[in-house]
Design a protein around this motif. Structure first.
Motif, short mmCIF file in Angstrom:
data_model
loop_
_atom_site.label_atom_id
_atom_site.label_comp_id
_atom_site.label_asym_id
_atom_site.label_seq_id
_atom_site.Cartn_x
_atom_site.Cartn_y
_atom_site.Cartn_z
N ILE A 13 44.24 26.71 -15.97
CA ILE A 13 42.95 27.07 -16.56
C ILE A 13 42.36 28.11 -15.62
N THR A 57 40.31 30.78 -16.25
CA THR A 57 39.05 31.43 -16.54
C THR A 57 37.96 30.42 -16.83
N GLU A 76 34.92 29.40 -18.75
CA GLU A 76 34.53 29.84 -20.08
C GLU A 76 33.02 30.00 -20.23
N THR A 77 32.27 28.99 -19.85
CA THR A 77 30.83 29.01 -20.08
C THR A 77 30.12 28.31 -18.93
N TYR A 94 35.54 25.02 -19.80
CA TYR A 94 36.78 25.78 -19.71
C TYR A 94 37.44 25.93 -21.07
N LYS A 95 38.38 26.86 -21.15
CA LYS A 95 39.08 27.12 -22.39
C LYS A 95 39.85 25.88 -22.86
N ASP A 96 39.93 25.76 -24.19
CA ASP A 96 40.60 24.59 -24.77
C ASP A 96 42.05 24.50 -24.35
N THR A 112 40.52 20.09 -30.52
CA THR A 112 39.61 21.16 -30.12
C THR A 112 38.44 20.54 -29.37
N ASN A 160 38.16 20.25 -26.04
CA ASN A 160 38.50 19.92 -24.66
C ASN A 160 37.89 18.62 -24.15
#
Length: 239
Positions: free
Chosen positions: A91, A93, A95-96, A104-106, A126, A128
């Motif tokens: 992981i 990046t 994400e928010t 983080y990204k799913d 979906t 996470n």
């Protein structure tokens, strides 16, 4: 702990607000003591009455070594479930970031993230959502995580993750002053789970009182939404 059901044979009682209890007139001999909370067994143990009445205290350690051991055992059992994907995916990046919470990204359902006692599983296709949030800080220096996700899950429960916070709030609710904090009642589930795992050294483990990897009312899966925490149930860290 208050409001525990204590039973020896056919003799039953309930602990008072200070956690004290009395079982009168137990016959001489060996007996099984069963301790429950809301119908769930917290501990079973053998006791022996030799002469007259037996004074016997069962201590539910709520701080220090007891809390740490309980939370660690809980982490072991939680990470042993959902073996769909045993390799943690990178992981890379963030994400928010929202109010100090970084998500983080799913990742695919069943993916494991984290290390040591703090391993977690992704439970949903979906979003996470994880089995229980056991990460606190995102570590960018000095960490060696081949999975690519540098968090402090290896420190669990000695971090300030949502899971550790909830156990602490459960301890507060179960204490003598717990009636001042009714809003933390949900977190009692987490404290009870840590107690169950200290007292029952089971390799497979039983379903937790709340964080049992199943969807519940309100579309909840884990304790991150509980009052006093109020975070997303998705994989996240704290800034």
């Amino acid at each position: 702990m208050r409001n525990l059901e204590v039973q020896v044979g056919k003799v039953k009682t309930t602990t008072n607000k200070k956690g004290h209890y009395t079982l009168p007139a137990l016959p001489i001999g060996k007996h099984k003591m069963i301790i429950k909370r809301d119908g769930k067994v917290l501990r079973e143990l053998e006791i022996e009455v030799k002469n007259g009445n037996l004074k016997f205290n069962v201590v539910f350690q709520s701080t220090g070594v007891g809390f740490i051991a309980g939370a660690q055992k809980m982490g072991e059992q939680m990470s042993s479930r959902h073996q769909t994907n045993t390799n943690s995916a990178p992981i890379q990046t963030q994400e928010t970031e929202n109010n100090g919470i970084v998500t983080y990204k799913d990742l695919p359902k069943g993916t494991k993230v984290g290390t040591g006692q703090g391993k977690m599983s992704i439970l949903t296709d979906t979003g996470n959502v994880v089995s229980c949030n056991k990460a606190d800080a995102y570590e960018t220096e000095g960490a060696n995580f081949p999975e690519g996700w540098e968090s402090d899950t290896w420190r669990f429960p000695l971090n300030w993750s949502d899971c550790s916070q909830s156990i602490a709030l459960g301890i507060l609710y179960a204490s003598e002053i717990g009636f001042f904090f009714p809003e933390y009642e949900n977190s009692l589930n987490c404290y009870i789970e840590s107690l169950q795992n200290v007292m029952h050294d089971e390799s497979k483990g039983e379903n937790a009182p709340y964080c049992n990897w199943e969807q519940k009312d309100g579309n909840h899966y884990n304790c991150s939404w509980f009052e006093g925490i109020e975070h997303t149930e998705a994989l996240h860290t704290h800034k």
